[in-house]
Scaffold this motif. Structure first.
Motif, PDB file in Angstrom:
ATOM      1  N   LYS A 211      80.134 -47.330  44.262  1.00 42.40           N
ATOM      2  CA  LYS A 211      78.990 -46.986  43.425  1.00 42.40           C
ATOM      3  C   LYS A 211      78.806 -45.471  43.418  1.00 42.40           C
ATOM      4  O   LYS A 211      79.014 -44.808  44.427  1.00 42.40           O
ATOM      5  CB  LYS A 211      77.700 -47.645  43.933  1.00 42.40           C
ATOM      6  CG  LYS A 211      77.636 -49.161  43.738  1.00 42.40           C
ATOM      7  CD  LYS A 211      78.408 -49.875  44.793  1.00 42.40           C
ATOM      8  CE  LYS A 211      78.359 -51.390  44.614  1.00 42.40           C
ATOM      9  NZ  LYS A 211      79.304 -52.078  45.502  1.00 42.40           N
ATOM     10  N   TYR A 212      78.398 -44.951  42.267  1.00 42.50           N
ATOM     11  CA  TYR A 212      78.203 -43.502  42.145  1.00 42.50           C
ATOM     12  C   TYR A 212      77.024 -43.223  41.227  1.00 42.50           C
ATOM     13  O   TYR A 212      76.810 -43.923  40.237  1.00 42.50           O
ATOM     14  CB  TYR A 212      79.457 -42.841  41.570  1.00 42.50           C
ATOM     15  CG  TYR A 212      79.234 -41.408  41.140  1.00 42.50           C
ATOM     16  CD1 TYR A 212      79.223 -40.368  42.072  1.00 42.50           C
ATOM     17  CD2 TYR A 212      79.008 -41.091  39.804  1.00 42.50           C
ATOM     18  CE1 TYR A 212      78.998 -39.068  41.684  1.00 42.50           C
ATOM     19  CE2 TYR A 212      78.779 -39.788  39.407  1.00 42.50           C
ATOM     20  CZ  TYR A 212      78.773 -38.769  40.348  1.00 42.50           C
ATOM     21  OH  TYR A 212      78.540 -37.469  39.966  1.00 42.50           O
ATOM     22  N   LEU A 213      76.270 -42.195  41.572  1.00 43.78           N
ATOM     23  CA  LEU A 213      75.232 -41.711  40.671  1.00 43.78           C
ATOM     24  C   LEU A 213      75.130 -40.201  40.768  1.00 43.78           C
ATOM     25  O   LEU A 213      75.486 -39.595  41.776  1.00 43.78           O
ATOM     26  CB  LEU A 213      73.874 -42.359  40.976  1.00 43.78           C
ATOM     27  CG  LEU A 213      73.121 -41.987  42.270  1.00 43.78           C
ATOM     28  CD1 LEU A 213      72.348 -40.671  42.168  1.00 43.78           C
ATOM     29  CD2 LEU A 213      72.162 -43.120  42.642  1.00 43.78           C
ATOM     30  N   GLN A 214      74.686 -39.625  39.694  1.00 42.55           N
ATOM     31  CA  GLN A 214      74.310 -38.210  39.692  1.00 42.55           C
ATOM     32  C   GLN A 214      73.017 -38.070  38.925  1.00 42.55           C
ATOM     33  O   GLN A 214      72.710 -38.838  38.020  1.00 42.55           O
ATOM     34  CB  GLN A 214      75.401 -37.337  39.071  1.00 42.55           C
ATOM     35  CG  GLN A 214      75.663 -37.560  37.615  1.00 42.55           C
ATOM     36  CD  GLN A 214      76.616 -36.529  37.052  1.00 42.55           C
ATOM     37  OE1 GLN A 214      76.208 -35.554  36.412  1.00 42.55           O
ATOM     38  NE2 GLN A 214      77.899 -36.763  37.272  1.00 42.55           N
ATOM     39  N   CYS A 215      72.227 -37.095  39.310  1.00 39.21           N
ATOM     40  CA  CYS A 215      70.962 -36.853  38.646  1.00 39.21           C
ATOM     41  C   CYS A 215      70.611 -35.376  38.782  1.00 39.21           C
ATOM     42  O   CYS A 215      71.273 -34.624  39.509  1.00 39.21           O
ATOM     43  CB  CYS A 215      69.861 -37.718  39.238  1.00 39.21           C
ATOM     44  SG  CYS A 215      69.655 -37.513  41.031  1.00 39.21           S
ATOM     45  N   LYS A 216      69.605 -34.960  38.047  1.00 40.77           N
ATOM     46  CA  LYS A 216      69.211 -33.559  38.045  1.00 40.77           C
ATOM     47  C   LYS A 216      67.792 -33.389  38.595  1.00 40.77           C
ATOM     48  O   LYS A 216      66.926 -34.239  38.366  1.00 40.77           O
ATOM     49  CB  LYS A 216      69.222 -33.011  36.606  1.00 40.77           C
ATOM     50  CG  LYS A 216      70.571 -33.122  35.898  1.00 40.77           C
ATOM     51  CD  LYS A 216      71.557 -32.124  36.434  1.00 40.77           C
ATOM     52  CE  LYS A 216      72.846 -32.160  35.611  1.00 40.77           C
ATOM     53  NZ  LYS A 216      73.845 -31.206  36.128  1.00 40.77           N
ATOM     54  N   LYS A 217      67.581 -32.294  39.287  1.00 44.45           N
ATOM     55  CA  LYS A 217      66.212 -31.949  39.667  1.00 44.45           C
ATOM     56  C   LYS A 217      65.430 -31.642  38.402  1.00 44.45           C
ATOM     57  O   LYS A 217      65.877 -30.869  37.550  1.00 44.45           O
ATOM     58  CB  LYS A 217      66.229 -30.727  40.598  1.00 44.45           C
ATOM     59  CG  LYS A 217      64.830 -30.197  40.918  1.00 44.45           C
ATOM     60  CD  LYS A 217      64.900 -28.946  41.770  1.00 44.45           C
ATOM     61  CE  LYS A 217      63.538 -28.289  41.906  1.00 44.45           C
ATOM     62  NZ  LYS A 217      63.568 -27.078  42.748  1.00 44.45           N
TER      63      LYS A 217
END
Length: 219
Positions: A211-217
């Motif tokens: 599983k992988y996720l990326q997000c932004k502040k």
């Protein structure tokens, strides 16, 4: 303590790329990573709970114009990674020995451009949830040291931990979440750059999807 562990602890005591409590720079580095350590103005990428630093080193090899810092509390683990980094002459790699909950003592507000969390302990029991590295108390720390629009990455094989992480991001000041439950068979496959941690190798070979996720502040 075994001989090899003693040798690694001795190595990090002498290593110029490892910051630990006995060294003066350990107390002065906050806000000064570019000026005092890397001697450049390149973006900073931090790998939390880095273990032997597989991602720190792997990314350092691929991106010479970025600065990479592996963070872990285990000197033995850092010893292995730092020795390899020095053998390869990776001048854009450093290691910091500390607990994650103390991260604000070593990075100023907005000093970090990206954070990677790669296969952390999922702390599976409910009463352990406050120790998960994506618990809101930790996400708040990351939010403070990241630049506006800075990126947070997470990789794990654990479904419950992944769901827990996704559930807390919006309320903790993170947006633009992109995720997949099967990284190697998704359009995000390229993001892992062929770099795998020891635990990733183990669980992938056992048939677990990554599983992988990326997000932004949030800006």
């Amino acid at each position: 303590m075994g001989r090899k562990k003693l040798e690694r602890f001795e190595f990090i005591r002498e290593s110029p790329i490892v910051l630990e409590p006995e060294k003066e720079i350990y107390r002065t580095i906050k806000g000064n990573w570019r000026k005092e350590f890397f001697k450049n103005n390149h973006p900073i990428v931090v790998e939390l709970a880095c273990g032997k630093g597989e991602y720190t080193i792997g990314l350092g090899r691929r991106f010479p114009d970025l600065n990479f810092i592996g963070v872990d509390r285990k000197g033995d683990r850092i010893g292995r990674g730092s020795q390899l980094a020095m053998e390869e002459g990776l001048s854009n790699v450093a290691f910091l020995r500390t607990d994650i909950h103390r991260i604000q003592e070593f990075f100023d507000e907005g000093e970090v451009n990206e954070i990677w969390i790669t296969f952390p302990d999922p702390q599976p029991r409910i009463k352990q949830s406050k120790n998960r590295l994506t618990h809101p108390r930790y996400l708040e720390l990351y939010r403070q040291i990241l630049v506006k629009g800075g990126t947070l990455h997470l990789k794990t094989d654990n479904d419950d931990f992944f769901d827990f992480s996704l559930g807390h991001l919006p309320a903790s000041g993170f947006q633009d979440v992109i995720s997949t439950r099967d990284l190697y068979n998704s359009e995000l496959n390229g993001v892992h750059l062929g770099i795998k941690t020891k635990f990733e190798e183990i669980f992938f070979k056992k048939g677990f999807s990554i599983k992988y996720l990326q997000c932004k502040k949030a800006v």
